[in-house]
Each structure stands twice: as structure tokens, then as C-alpha cells.
Design an enzyme around this catalytic site. Structure first.
Site, mmCIF file in Angstrom:
data_model
loop_
_atom_site.group_PDB
_atom_site.id
_atom_site.type_symbol
_atom_site.label_atom_id
_atom_site.label_comp_id
_atom_site.label_asym_id
_atom_site.label_seq_id
_atom_site.Cartn_x
_atom_site.Cartn_y
_atom_site.Cartn_z
ATOM 1 N N HIS A 1 34.415 18.054 -64.861
ATOM 2 C CA HIS A 1 32.974 18.171 -65.091
ATOM 3 C C HIS A 1 32.652 19.398 -65.930
ATOM 4 O O HIS A 1 33.478 20.303 -66.073
ATOM 5 C CB HIS A 1 32.215 18.274 -63.753
ATOM 6 N N LYS B 1 28.482 22.874 -63.015
ATOM 7 C CA LYS B 1 28.456 22.104 -61.760
ATOM 8 C C LYS B 1 28.686 23.027 -60.577
ATOM 9 O O LYS B 1 29.589 23.852 -60.584
ATOM 10 C CB LYS B 1 29.512 20.995 -61.798
HETATM 11 P P1 NAP Z 1 20.591 21.030 -63.105
HETATM 12 O O1 NAP Z 1 20.447 20.863 -64.584
HETATM 13 O O2 NAP Z 1 20.969 22.373 -62.563
HETATM 14 O O3 NAP Z 1 19.221 20.553 -62.446
HETATM 15 C C1 NAP Z 1 18.837 20.767 -61.116
HETATM 16 C C2 NAP Z 1 17.339 21.020 -61.118
HETATM 17 O O4 NAP Z 1 16.853 21.000 -59.772
HETATM 18 C C3 NAP Z 1 16.968 22.373 -61.737
HETATM 19 O O5 NAP Z 1 15.911 22.207 -62.650
HETATM 20 C C4 NAP Z 1 16.534 23.161 -60.492
HETATM 21 O O6 NAP Z 1 15.558 24.139 -60.794
HETATM 22 C C5 NAP Z 1 15.934 22.068 -59.634
HETATM 23 N N1 NAP Z 1 15.746 22.450 -58.232
HETATM 24 C C6 NAP Z 1 16.388 23.401 -57.517
HETATM 25 N N2 NAP Z 1 15.915 23.441 -56.255
HETATM 26 C C7 NAP Z 1 14.946 22.501 -56.174
HETATM 27 C C8 NAP Z 1 14.073 22.074 -55.138
HETATM 28 N N3 NAP Z 1 14.097 22.640 -53.925
HETATM 29 N N4 NAP Z 1 13.194 21.086 -55.403
HETATM 30 C C9 NAP Z 1 13.150 20.507 -56.608
HETATM 31 N N5 NAP Z 1 13.956 20.877 -57.646
HETATM 32 C C10 NAP Z 1 14.843 21.846 -57.428
HETATM 33 O O7 NAP Z 1 21.664 20.007 -62.530
HETATM 34 P P2 NAP Z 1 22.013 18.528 -63.053
HETATM 35 O O8 NAP Z 1 23.193 18.558 -63.956
HETATM 36 O O9 NAP Z 1 20.767 17.840 -63.482
HETATM 37 O O10 NAP Z 1 22.546 17.887 -61.682
HETATM 38 C C11 NAP Z 1 21.698 17.758 -60.534
HETATM 39 C C12 NAP Z 1 22.482 17.102 -59.416
HETATM 40 O O11 NAP Z 1 22.795 15.760 -59.797
HETATM 41 C C13 NAP Z 1 23.834 17.775 -59.113
HETATM 42 O O12 NAP Z 1 24.063 17.760 -57.710
HETATM 43 C C14 NAP Z 1 24.833 16.893 -59.818
HETATM 44 O O13 NAP Z 1 26.107 16.924 -59.215
HETATM 45 C C15 NAP Z 1 24.178 15.545 -59.634
HETATM 46 N N6 NAP Z 1 24.592 14.504 -60.573
HETATM 47 C C16 NAP Z 1 24.656 13.249 -60.080
HETATM 48 C C17 NAP Z 1 24.985 12.190 -60.894
HETATM 49 C C18 NAP Z 1 25.017 10.811 -60.320
HETATM 50 O O14 NAP Z 1 25.304 9.836 -61.029
HETATM 51 N N7 NAP Z 1 24.718 10.662 -59.020
HETATM 52 C C19 NAP Z 1 25.262 12.408 -62.246
HETATM 53 C C20 NAP Z 1 25.193 13.704 -62.733
HETATM 54 C C21 NAP Z 1 24.838 14.748 -61.892
HETATM 55 P P3 NAP Z 1 15.983 25.631 -61.242
HETATM 56 O O15 NAP Z 1 17.040 25.497 -62.284
HETATM 57 O O16 NAP Z 1 14.707 26.129 -61.750
HETATM 58 O O17 NAP Z 1 16.513 26.266 -59.985
#
Ligand code: NAP
Length: 256
Positions: free
Chosen positions: A145, A149
Site C-alpha cells: 500500500h 496507510k
Molecule cells: P485519508 O486520506 O487519510 O482520509 C481519511 C479522512 O477521514 C481524513 O480527511 C480525516 O480527516 C477524516 N477523519 C478523521 N477522523 C474523522 C472523524 N472522526 N469523522 C470523520 N472524518 C474523519 O485516508 P484514505 O486513504 O481515504 O483511507 C480512509 C480509510 O479507507 C482507511 O482506513 C483505508 O484503509 C480505507 N480504505 C478502504 C478501501 C476499501 O475498499 N474498503 C480502499 C481504500 C482505503 P483529517 O485528515 O482532517 O484528520
């Protein structure tokens, strides 16, 4: 009738891609947005919230969650307790947490989905790997990844390992007298086999399951090159959970 969707984590990489997907589908309506560091009060007429408690009594059908492992359980509980069917892509749930959320959804008679991977190719990889593990019990999972992550191993690797555990006769791999000269060299141990996590800039989400047997090998690999690969699964999840009355773990449970 349109399905009203709240997106938690809408400023993140996955959340912002999900916003675009919801906006592009006439059957879906972007009803609300949540992110703790958002400064906007609304975006194009859609209300923006910074704390989930502000959504008590809010009118929406589905809660899409792409936030962070440490808040996703609380968010999903909150969604179920407040009548929003959760579609959760955030990873890092324990088996106990998933069992608790399943029980809560049954009690509330509300559908839901926790999917460690929304890409159809990743679902197929899990299915093929599970089947192969019956015949090739010696295997290693390597997940790769991007370097931002937060959790390791990935939710997809854990789900793959759990499915393999159900299908494969238990076997402890490696030499009896194997010794790690540097701690962690052999990866994380799960039910007798190993999981390795690679983190590098430039990667999105990738996974290999490598099988070895006498004189032959088999490698299964899936690559998500772009976050759009996850969106048809999120779209399907949103449309399915509103028809259901219990939460499922894994997109494969919603595919016919
Ligand atoms: P990211 O870019 O770091 O986005 C996470 C977002 O959530 C950030 O904007 C963060 O805000 C926000 N956040 C933090 N605490 C929160 C809360 N209490 N309420 C609402 N929003 C909040 O991460 P990403 O790459 O998008 O990934 C997010 C998650 O999805 C990870 O766990 C990843 O492993 C997962 N994922 C899943 C799949 C799937 O197919 N299931 C695919 C890819 C990724 P701040 O940055 O302002 O703190």
C-alpha cells in the site's frame, strides 16, 4: 426515490472520490458531509459537520465511512443507533467489533456493510486464494500500500487470512528451527502462515497470495491502480444496504 447519503471523511482520498461518485448518480443524493477539520459550513448546498453528534436526528438513509481505524467503530455504532445504514470502507475493525456491530444492526433491523475492499478484483482474489489454500496449504500473503496507510496488515489481508483459515487445514509453516535474525523478518503470523506489509509512495492498494508446493508454485495478484476501482462496489453497497435488515462483513455477501 433517491437514497440520501452522508459521507464521513469526505476530505480524505477515498471520501472525496466517494463524493464524486454519489454526485454523478441520479439515484443518490449527497445529504451531508462530516470531517473534523472541515472549515466550510456547507458545500454546494450540502451541510458540513465537524462532529458526528451534530447528525442526531438528521435525515439520511446511508452513512458512508472512509475515515480512520481509531474512529470507524464509534462512527459505525453511531450510524446504526441513529438510523443510518452504514457502508464502511475504513479498515482496522477487530473480529469482536464486527460481531458487536452485526448484533446491533439485527437489533435495529438496519442493513449495513463493512467491506475491507470494494474492488471486484480483490473480492475474486480472496475467493480464488481461499479455494487454492485447500490444495496448497503453504502460502504467504504480501500486501502493498501507499506510505500514508495507518494500519498494518491491511483489512483486505486480514479478511483474506480469515477466509483461508476457514478453508485450509491448519499447518504451521517454515522450518522448526527457523530463527529471525532481525525481528519481524518473517512477517506477522496468522494461523500458521505469514502476512507481510509493504508501504511505499506511488502504490495504491495491491495484494499477492503466493502458494508453494513440491516442484510448483502459484501466485495470485490484484492491483488497484486508482481509487476509482473501489467506487462501483461502494455504489452497489449503498443501493443494497437500504434493502436489507442486517449488517454484513465483505462485499461478496451482497454480490449475486
Ligand atoms: P485519508 O486520506 O487519510 O482520509 C481519511 C479522512 O477521514 C481524513 O480527511 C480525516 O480527516 C477524516 N477523519 C478523521 N477522523 C474523522 C472523524 N472522526 N469523522 C470523520 N472524518 C474523519 O485516508 P484514505 O486513504 O481515504 O483511507 C480512509 C480509510 O479507507 C482507511 O482506513 C483505508 O484503509 C480505507 N480504505 C478502504 C478501501 C476499501 O475498499 N474498503 C480502499 C481504500 C482505503 P483529517 O485528515 O482532517 O484528520
Amino acid at each position: 426515490m433517491t437514497i440520501k447519503v452522508v459521507i464521513a471523511g469526505f476530505k480524505g482520498k477515498m471520501g472525496s472520490t466517494a463524493v464524486d461518485m454519489v454526485k454523478s448518480d441520479d439515484q443518490l443524493e449527497l445529504a451531508g458531509l462530516l470531517d473534523p477539520f472541515a472549515t466550510e459550513k456547507e458545500i454546494d448546498g450540502v451541510p458540513v459537520f465537524t462532529v458526528k453528534e451534530a447528525l442526531v436526528g438528521f435525515e439520511a438513509d446511508v452513512w458512508v465511512d472512509f475515515t480512520m481505524p481509531k474512529v470507524a467503530y464509534g462512527n459505525t455504532r453511531f450510524a446504526l443507533e441513529n438510523g443510518f445504514a452504514p457502508v464502511v470502507g475504513t479498515t482496522g475493525f477487530t473480529e469482536e467489533q464486527i460481531a458487536e456491530l452485526k448484533a446491533l444492526s439485527s437489533e435495529k433491523q438496519l442493513g449495513g456493510l463493512i467491506a475491507p475492499n470494494f474492488a471486484i478484483g480483490a473480492i475474486l482474489l480472496m475467493e480464488f486464494a481461499t479455494k487454492a489454500s485447500k490444495y496448497f496449504p503453504d502460502l504467504e500473503i504480501i500486501e502493498l500500500h501507499h506510505d500514508k496507510k495507518k494500519d498494518a496488515p491491511s483489512g483486505t489481508a486480514i479478511k483474506t487470512a480469515e477466509l483461508i483459515r476457514e478453508a485450509r487445514a491448519f499447518k504451521k509453516q517454515g522450518a522448526e528451527d527457523e530463527e529471525e535474525l532481525i525481528t519481524g523478518a518473517r512477517g506477522a503470523e496468522f494461523n500458521g502462515f505469514r502476512i507481510h506489509s509493504v508501504r511505499l509512495p506511488g502504490l495504491v492498494a495491491h495484494q499477492e497470495v503466493i502458494f508453494g508446493a513440491q516442484g510448483e508454485g502459484l501466485t495470485l495478484r490484484h492491483d488497484s491502480y486508482d481509487r476509482s476501482s473501489f467506487m462501483s462496489g461502494v455504489n452497489l453497497g449503498i443501493k443494497e444496504v437500504v434493502k436489507r435488515k442486517e449488517l454484513v462483513y465483505g462485499l461478496e455477501n451482497l454480490l449475486s
